[in-house]
Design a protein around this motif. Structure first.
Motif, PDB file in Angstrom:
ATOM      1  N   ILE A  25       0.705  -1.208   0.338  1.00 50.24           N
ATOM      2  CA  ILE A  25       0.146  -0.301  -0.071  1.00 50.24           C
ATOM      3  C   ILE A  25       0.654   1.274   0.073  1.00 50.24           C
ATOM      4  O   ILE A  25       0.825   2.308  -1.056  1.00 50.24           O
ATOM      5  N   ILE A  26       2.433   1.076   0.979  1.00 50.52           N
ATOM      6  CA  ILE A  26       2.982   2.585   0.690  1.00 50.52           C
ATOM      7  C   ILE A  26       3.470   1.984  -0.080  1.00 50.52           C
ATOM      8  O   ILE A  26       3.948   3.910  -0.785  1.00 50.52           O
ATOM      9  N   ARG A  30       3.136   6.247  -2.984  1.00 50.20           N
ATOM     10  CA  ARG A  30       5.090   6.916  -3.069  1.00 50.20           C
ATOM     11  C   ARG A  30       4.863   6.254  -5.462  1.00 50.20           C
ATOM     12  O   ARG A  30       5.392   7.795  -5.931  1.00 50.20           O
ATOM     13  N   LEU A  31       4.638   5.404  -5.179  1.00 49.51           N
ATOM     14  CA  LEU A  31       5.104   4.515  -7.143  1.00 49.51           C
ATOM     15  C   LEU A  31       3.973   6.107  -7.834  1.00 49.51           C
ATOM     16  O   LEU A  31       4.393   6.679  -8.857  1.00 49.51           O
ATOM     17  N   SER A  36       4.120  10.549 -11.137  1.00 51.42           N
ATOM     18  CA  SER A  36       3.362  12.140 -11.566  1.00 51.42           C
ATOM     19  C   SER A  36       4.871  13.074 -11.946  1.00 51.42           C
ATOM     20  O   SER A  36       4.600  13.574 -12.500  1.00 51.42           O
ATOM     21  N   ASP A  37       5.416  13.155 -11.001  1.00 44.62           N
ATOM     22  CA  ASP A  37       6.529  13.581 -11.241  1.00 44.62           C
ATOM     23  C   ASP A  37       7.476  13.602 -12.222  1.00 44.62           C
ATOM     24  O   ASP A  37       8.152  14.436 -12.554  1.00 44.62           O
ATOM     25  N   LEU A  50      14.487   3.320  -8.273  1.00 47.88           N
ATOM     26  CA  LEU A  50      15.938   3.844  -7.450  1.00 47.88           C
ATOM     27  C   LEU A  50      15.424   4.576  -6.309  1.00 47.88           C
ATOM     28  O   LEU A  50      15.864   4.102  -5.299  1.00 47.88           O
ATOM     29  N   VAL A  51      14.654   5.597  -6.299  1.00 45.91           N
ATOM     30  CA  VAL A  51      14.250   6.209  -5.373  1.00 45.91           C
ATOM     31  C   VAL A  51      13.428   5.603  -4.456  1.00 45.91           C
ATOM     32  O   VAL A  51      13.471   5.491  -3.282  1.00 45.91           O
TER      33      VAL A  51
END
Length: 368
Positions: A25-26, A30-31, A36-37, A50-51
């Protein structure tokens, strides 16, 4: 040993399953943010995973205590629901022995959380910060994606039809001059050049035109050029680690700042959190078979959330100049609560698990 292996397997399997679901879920949330970025040009597509990978140890150090807490509740709750716990107690299996067996799994998880919080998670956050800083320091040329318009906060719009090697082909740039008038640059190609003597970078446009003027006005000018240089801003890269959670533990030990002191005690309090929630989960897992497996799950989760909220508040107080003893005082309070659950378990189980009979609320009705 057969009972020990059985209980350990049940607890660890439930812990891994709950932690995996929470981790999914987390990481999914974040993905989506990182994708979106990347779609907006703030992050390269190859740097997204990688991030996310560098942030995973930081997620795990917070999810493992919760996963163990819920894993103990579910595993031991199933034993109570299937009357296996009744059979064990009938053969002389005491609650203290059950607690000692579960503590074996808790020690393994606690050591893993200590490894993550003291070394792996700060290293991952440091790598992620460096990668994000390198992405922020990219020039306009690095941000351009062939076939897409790139709009920047300064108002400049850049477009390139294709990229061949280090050169952009069929370049279009719209920007505002110093007098506020818009100007448009069109070039067959563009490349980046570095002047070693001046230590400055330039985006050099080759074989193109510059148009100056306002749309709708007759005062327009056109300049043909073979080379046209646009100076690129130099990126500001900081060598120091600004985020306190990304600092190595050795750096925190040598620091005297309140934020570093709070982060240091927070890292060593997470393994203690694992042991304390084990003390809480074992007595709370006792369930009446008529109630079902999830009867105490919601109040237990609320108790855990209150525990974490108090720890977070204590860390904020330490960062504001308070004593680190406040953080450990929270652990002592919940150790006292766990001791009450263990030694006054019958009364607390009634508080957490049993409902008031309906005959006390509605006269003349039988209790269900």
């Amino acid at each position: 040993m057969i009972i020990f292996r059985y209980i350990t397997r049940e607890v660890l399997v439930s812990t891994l399953a709950v932690t995996a679901v929470l981790m999914l879920i987390i990481t999914s949330a974040r993905l989506i943010k990182y994708l979106s970025d990347a779609a907006a040009g703030k992050l390269e597509a190859g740097a997204v995973f990688l991030v996310l990978l560098y942030h995973m140890p930081g997620f795990l150090e917070l999810l493992l205590p919760l996963g163990l807490f819920l894993g103990i509740l579910l595993a031991l709750g199933r034993l109570c629901l299937d009357s296996e716990m009744v059979v064990l107690q009938a053969t002389g299996f005491s609650g203290n022995r059950l607690l000692s067996y579960v503590f074996g799994s808790a020690l393994v998880v606690s050591l893993l959380v200590l490894l993550l919080s003291a070394w792996v998670a700060p290293l991952g956050l440091n790598k992620a910060d460096q990668l994000l800083a390198a992405q922020d320091a990219r020039s306009e040329l690095d941000l351009v994606t062939p076939g897409r318009f790139l709009s920047q906060s300064s108002g400049q719009v850049t477009y390139a039809e294709a990229m061949v090697g280090e050169q952009l082909k069929q370049v279009f740039i719209s920007q505002r001059g110093e007098d506020g008038r818009p100007n448009i640059l069109i070039a067959e190609s563009a490349e980046r050049r570095l002047l070693p003597e001046a230590r400055q970078r330039f985006l050099v446009l080759l074989n193109g035109y510059r148009f100056d003027g306002r749309p709708g006005e007759a005062d327009m000018s056109r300049i043909r050029y073979s080379e046209y240089g646009v100076q690129l801003d130099e990126p500001e890269l900081a060598d120091e680690i600004r985020e306190v959670d990304a600092k190595p533990t050795s750096m925190l030990l040598a620091s005297s700042e309140q934020r570093d002191l709070a982060a240091l005690h927070w890292r060593f309090s997470l393994p203690v959190l694992v042991l304390v929630v084990t003390l809480l989960a074992v007595p709370l897992s006792y369930t009446n078979p008529r109630q079902g497996r999830f009867a105490k799950l919601i109040p237990s989760v609320l108790l855990y959330l209150g525990y974490m909220a108090l720890l977070t508040t204590a860390r904020s107080q330490v960062e504001s100049g308070g004593s680190p003893a406040v953080l450990w005082l929270v652990h002592l309070v919940f150790v006292f609560v766990a001791a009450n659950f263990l030694y006054l378990g019958r009364y607390w189980r009634q508080l957490f698990g049993y409902l008031v009979p309906l005959k006390r609320l509605i006269p003349g009705r039988k209790a269900l």
